[in-house]
Design an enzyme around this catalytic site. Structure first.
Site, PDB file in Angstrom:
ATOM      1  N   HIS A 139      -1.323 137.858  55.435  1.00 29.97           N
ATOM      2  CA  HIS A 139      -0.997 137.737  54.216  1.00 29.97           C
ATOM      3  C   HIS A 139      -0.851 138.743  52.619  1.00 29.97           C
ATOM      4  O   HIS A 139      -0.176 139.297  52.096  1.00 29.97           O
ATOM      5  CB  HIS A 139      -2.107 137.290  53.403  1.00 29.97           C
ATOM      6  CG  HIS A 139      -3.145 136.148  54.052  1.00 29.97           C
ATOM      7  ND1 HIS A 139      -2.858 134.722  53.944  1.00 29.97           N
ATOM      8  CD2 HIS A 139      -4.248 135.772  54.673  1.00 29.97           C
ATOM      9  CE1 HIS A 139      -3.128 134.357  54.150  1.00 29.97           C
ATOM     10  NE2 HIS A 139      -4.393 134.425  54.610  1.00 29.97           N
ATOM     11  N   CYS A 154       2.497 140.248  57.642  1.00 31.32           N
ATOM     12  CA  CYS A 154       4.287 139.766  58.301  1.00 31.32           C
ATOM     13  C   CYS A 154       5.507 140.221  57.195  1.00 31.32           C
ATOM     14  O   CYS A 154       5.647 140.399  56.639  1.00 31.32           O
ATOM     15  CB  CYS A 154       4.146 137.934  57.475  1.00 31.32           C
ATOM     16  SG  CYS A 154       5.641 137.123  58.435  1.00 31.32           S
ATOM     17  N   GLU A 187      -2.272 136.068  49.639  1.00 31.72           N
ATOM     18  CA  GLU A 187      -0.396 135.608  49.048  1.00 31.72           C
ATOM     19  C   GLU A 187      -0.301 136.695  48.335  1.00 31.72           C
ATOM     20  O   GLU A 187       0.672 137.135  48.124  1.00 31.72           O
ATOM     21  CB  GLU A 187      -0.241 135.577  50.868  1.00 31.72           C
ATOM     22  CG  GLU A 187       1.455 135.650  50.896  1.00 31.72           C
ATOM     23  CD  GLU A 187       1.967 134.634  51.775  1.00 31.72           C
ATOM     24  OE1 GLU A 187       1.694 133.701  51.758  1.00 31.72           O
ATOM     25  OE2 GLU A 187       3.374 134.055  50.436  1.00 31.72           O
ATOM     26  N   CYS A 233       8.864 130.775  53.911  1.00 40.80           N
ATOM     27  CA  CYS A 233       8.832 130.767  55.348  1.00 40.80           C
ATOM     28  C   CYS A 233       9.160 129.344  56.803  1.00 40.80           C
ATOM     29  O   CYS A 233       9.322 128.710  56.035  1.00 40.80           O
ATOM     30  CB  CYS A 233       7.868 131.578  55.996  1.00 40.80           C
ATOM     31  SG  CYS A 233       7.776 131.819  57.772  1.00 40.80           S
ATOM     32  N   SER A 236      -5.106 126.671  53.226  1.00 39.42           N
ATOM     33  CA  SER A 236      -3.909 125.930  52.708  1.00 39.42           C
ATOM     34  C   SER A 236      -3.114 125.285  53.682  1.00 39.42           C
ATOM     35  O   SER A 236      -2.606 124.704  53.140  1.00 39.42           O
ATOM     36  CB  SER A 236      -4.049 126.942  52.014  1.00 39.42           C
ATOM     37  OG  SER A 236      -2.610 127.944  52.214  1.00 39.42           O
ATOM     38  N   ASN A 237      -2.517 125.988  54.690  1.00 40.65           N
ATOM     39  CA  ASN A 237      -1.157 124.993  55.726  1.00 40.65           C
ATOM     40  C   ASN A 237      -1.369 124.484  56.772  1.00 40.65           C
ATOM     41  O   ASN A 237      -0.933 123.975  56.707  1.00 40.65           O
ATOM     42  CB  ASN A 237      -0.476 126.719  55.880  1.00 40.65           C
ATOM     43  CG  ASN A 237      -0.690 127.098  57.896  1.00 40.65           C
ATOM     44  OD1 ASN A 237      -0.757 125.776  58.101  1.00 40.65           O
ATOM     45  ND2 ASN A 237      -1.840 128.378  57.865  1.00 40.65           N
TER      46      ASN A 237
HETATM   47 FE1  F3S Z   1       4.388 134.956  58.215  1.00 42.91          FE
HETATM   48 FE2  F3S Z   1       5.345 132.328  58.014  1.00 42.91          FE
HETATM   49 FE3  F3S Z   1       3.697 133.020  59.360  1.00 42.91          FE
HETATM   50  S1  F3S Z   1       5.497 134.078  56.021  1.00 42.91           S
HETATM   51  S2  F3S Z   1       2.992 134.760  59.384  1.00 42.91           S
HETATM   52  S3  F3S Z   1       5.522 134.030  59.702  1.00 42.91           S
HETATM   53  S4  F3S Z   1       3.387 131.331  58.456  1.00 42.91           S
END
Ligand code: F3S
Length: 666
Positions: free
Chosen positions: A85, A107, A137, A207, A236-237
């Site tokens: 995050h 990330c 994040e 993303c 959350s995802n």
């Molecule tokens: Fe990065 Fe996408 Fe996973 S931003 S942490 S690759 S969901």
């Protein structure tokens, strides 16, 4: 009955498909690997849970990895891992300032957003982040802006913001989105931005892993009869993925791991379960082994259903059995003008009529509940034959309310309620859906106060008696008033000073003075303090009920006694006299008393002067009464004012002599 028994070994076609993009995304995979690699370097902490998955977190915990929420919780010598995050720039500075070695697991896609917002805010842009302000994040992104960013959750918030800023903003705007932001919502937002402002910068920062996973999940869910989403329930995802699947495939289930698979629940509602198609996807923080385990256990459970397995009986057994008086939770599925319909997880449909929803005749069912609400009920009647259950919300409200009343009694707490009516011996007040009886002796401070005046008023009271078996409670308004009065008294005595001024009502009159209510505390104005004039009784000046402006003359805190003053200096006749009269003035005076050496005459009320016997006439007077009588009004000259001794000398003779001299001169 035998005819409906079904063999699942024969019927179930094991089509279980796992989404290609289920599970760890690139960023999470990288961060988790970094933590496992860091174990070799010694003590490791993660700043927050490395991923929202309880299995991974507990595995790491077993290996000695601590989770900390802030830099000051990290011990010297520990190595910190920043999760995917990311964190704010300030957190990185704190780590550096403390000399803590850390591994940045942010990330790279999130890192890109950090770079965009830093650069844009440095160039004077206002950064607008579309996302959840509570999400770490988003907080990390916000913490990489040089100036204060704007965080907006959805299109509604964005519209408000754009309307407010339309043409007003001196600064340009730069828009970014949380990496896991809903792609459809982002499209709507981009259209809105284009509609309101042309000159701004929009960065597509969602993303693609999330997008791809969501698209693939939606496609798989559309081709499946049952969809399983594996992942942490606080991720959350994962929840977003579940919502997407549920929209396409109503029989979608969110499970944290294989142990939560409930085959009966999943297969409920399928009249023909041959060729049931099952799809599995997983959130970005779900490890591969959990996905595999979910698939294996699914197959195993289906395979193990033997030929004697009776699906209808199993489904029946999975339903709750309810009886009159049971307390049950359910979801409102429909609301009409007379009732609400409830899913209480039984075969039967639950109904709750308006009069079991509320006591308030002015309300309709839709004013009390809405579709989707989870509400608690009491079962009034179970009708198996016709397949319905009558429910009451009101009764639960009363029970919950009564629990509050019992608690209030135990804790000696004050409740707020509305007096509904006067009844025999007292009043009824309603609080938390419960009627509380307040006896007349406990309803007011004074017996002469009318109970009717309390009706419809909001009152505070304490519960002085509870009968849990009968569900009855007795309250006291008086106890609260008494306590309030005591508290006010204590506060008064703490702060009162000589000289403080008050407005108070005269409560009673005695021969020696009057008692004034200063708001729960009585003070006394002595008769001599009531008037500058001589009075025989306080009732000559004040009456009970008069409101007086008084001041504190003297205090005895030990004896709780207050002496009050009422007379005002500006009304002091001496002051008045001195302001208005001078030596030499001629005044009309009234004889008020006669003595052997002269007569006292009132100049103004409260001020008398002496006409010495030698000053009564322009000839010798041997007896004052020969010339003057009480009540006579005569003109006299003020011949001397002795302020110190408060003595005023008057002379009729001086006036007569002056007049004679003036006549001679003429
Ligand atoms: Fe990065 Fe996408 Fe996973 S931003 S942490 S690759 S969901």
């Amino acid at each position: 009955m035998k005819a409906v028994q079904k063999s699942f070994r024969r019927w179930i076609c094991l089509e279980i498909r796992i989404a290609d993009k289920a599970g760890f995304c690139f960023g999470v995979d990288r961060a988790v690997k970094l933590v496992y690699e860091s174990l070799e370097k010694g003590c490791t902490v993660t700043l927050g849970e490395i991923i929202h998955n309880p299995d991974v977190v507990s595995d790491l915990s077993v290996r000695g990895v601590r989770v900390v929420e802030a830099v000051d919780q990290i011990r010297d010598g520990e190595t910190a891992v920043i999760r995917s995050h990311g964190v704010s720039a300030q957190v990185c500075r704190q780590l550096e300032d403390r000399g803590i070695s850390y591994i940045d697991g942010t990330c790279p896609y999130v890192k890109r957003i950090h770079n965009i917002v830093r650069e844009k805010s440095e160039s004077g842009y206002i950064v607008v982040i579309m996302g959840d302000s509570e999400h770490p994040e988003v907080q990390g992104i916000a913490g990489n802006c040089i100036n204060e960013p704007v965080i907006i959750a959805d299109d509604r918030g964005l519209t408000e913001f754009l309307k407010k800023n339309n043409g007003n903003s001196q600064k340009r705007l730069a828009f970014v989105a949380q990496t896991t932001y809903n792609i459809n919502m982002w499209s709507v937002c981009k259209k809105l931005i284009a509609e309101y402002i042309g000159d701004c910068e929009i960065y597509d920062t969602i993303c693609s892993a999330t997008n791809d996973r969501q698209n693939e999940a939606a496609e798989l869910a559309a081709r499946s009869d049952i969809m399983i989403v594996a992942g942490g329930k606080n991720s959350s995802n994962t929840r977003k993925l579940y919502d997407i699947c549920k929209r396409v495939c109503p029989k979608s289930f969110l499970v944290e791991n294989a142990s939560e698979l409930n085959m009966i629940e999943m297969l409920k509602g399928f009249s023909d379960i041959s060729n049931v198609r099952i799809g599995i996807t997983a959130g970005a923080s779900t490890p591969a082994h959990i996905i595999k385990e979910v698939k294996n256990q699914m197959s195993e459970k289906l395979q193990n259903m033997d030929e004697d397995f009776n699906f209808e009986e199993a489904i029946d057994a999975s339903f709750k059995r309810l009886y009159t008086g049971n307390r049950v939770k359910g979801y409102i599925t429909a609301v009409n003008n007379t009732e609400a319909i409830v899913d209480i997880g039984t075969k039967q449909t639950g109904y709750v009529s308006l009069d079991e929803l509320t006591d308030d005749p002015s309300l309709k069912p839709a004013d009390v509940v809405k579709v989707g609400d989870e509400v608690e009920f009491i079962v009034l009647k179970v009708n198996d034959a016709e397949g319905y259950i009558n429910l009451s919300k009101k009764k639960v409200d009363a029970m919950v309310g009564f629990d509050k009343i019992v608690k209030a009694k135990d804790e000696d707490a004050v409740l707020e309620g509305v007096v509904m009516s006067v009844v025999k011996g007292g009043v009824l007040a309603s609080t938390n859906g419960v009627k509380v009886f307040i006896p007349a002796s406990q309803a007011t401070m004074r017996r002469d106060e009318k109970l009717e005046e309390l009706v419809k008023k909001t009152v505070n009271f304490k519960i002085i008696e509870v009968n849990e078996q009968k569900g009855k409670a007795v309250g006291s308004i008086k106890e609260v008033l008494k306590a309030e009065r005591e508290a006010a008294k204590a506060k008064f005595w703490e702060s009162v000073q000589v000289g403080d001024k008050f407005k108070g009502e005269v409560k009673s009159i005695t021969d020696y003075g009057v008692f004034v209510d200063l708001g729960g505390i009585d003070g006394m104005v002595h008769i001599s303090e009531l008037s500058w004039n001589r009075i025989k009784h306080p009732s000559e000046v004040v009456a009970v009920g008069d409101v007086l402006e008084v001041y504190v003359k003297d205090l005895d805190k030990d004896a709780n006694r207050i002496s009050l003053g009422y007379k005002k200096d500006e009304d002091n006749p001496i002051v008045k006299f001195e302001n208005e009269y001078n030596e030499g003035d001629v005044v009309k005076v009234k004889i008020v008393s006669i003595t052997p050496f002269g007569a006292f005459a009132q100049i103004i009320p409260g001020i008398d002067g002496l006409i010495h016997i030698s000053q009564i006439a322009d000839k010798r007077v041997t007896n004052v009464k020969d010339v003057l009588s009480i009540g006579d009004e005569v003109d006299a000259k003020i011949t001397e004012i002795d302020s110190e001794k408060k003595r005023i000398s008057l002379s009729i003779r001086a006036l007569l002599e002056e007049n004679a001299a003036e006549s001679d001169a003429e």
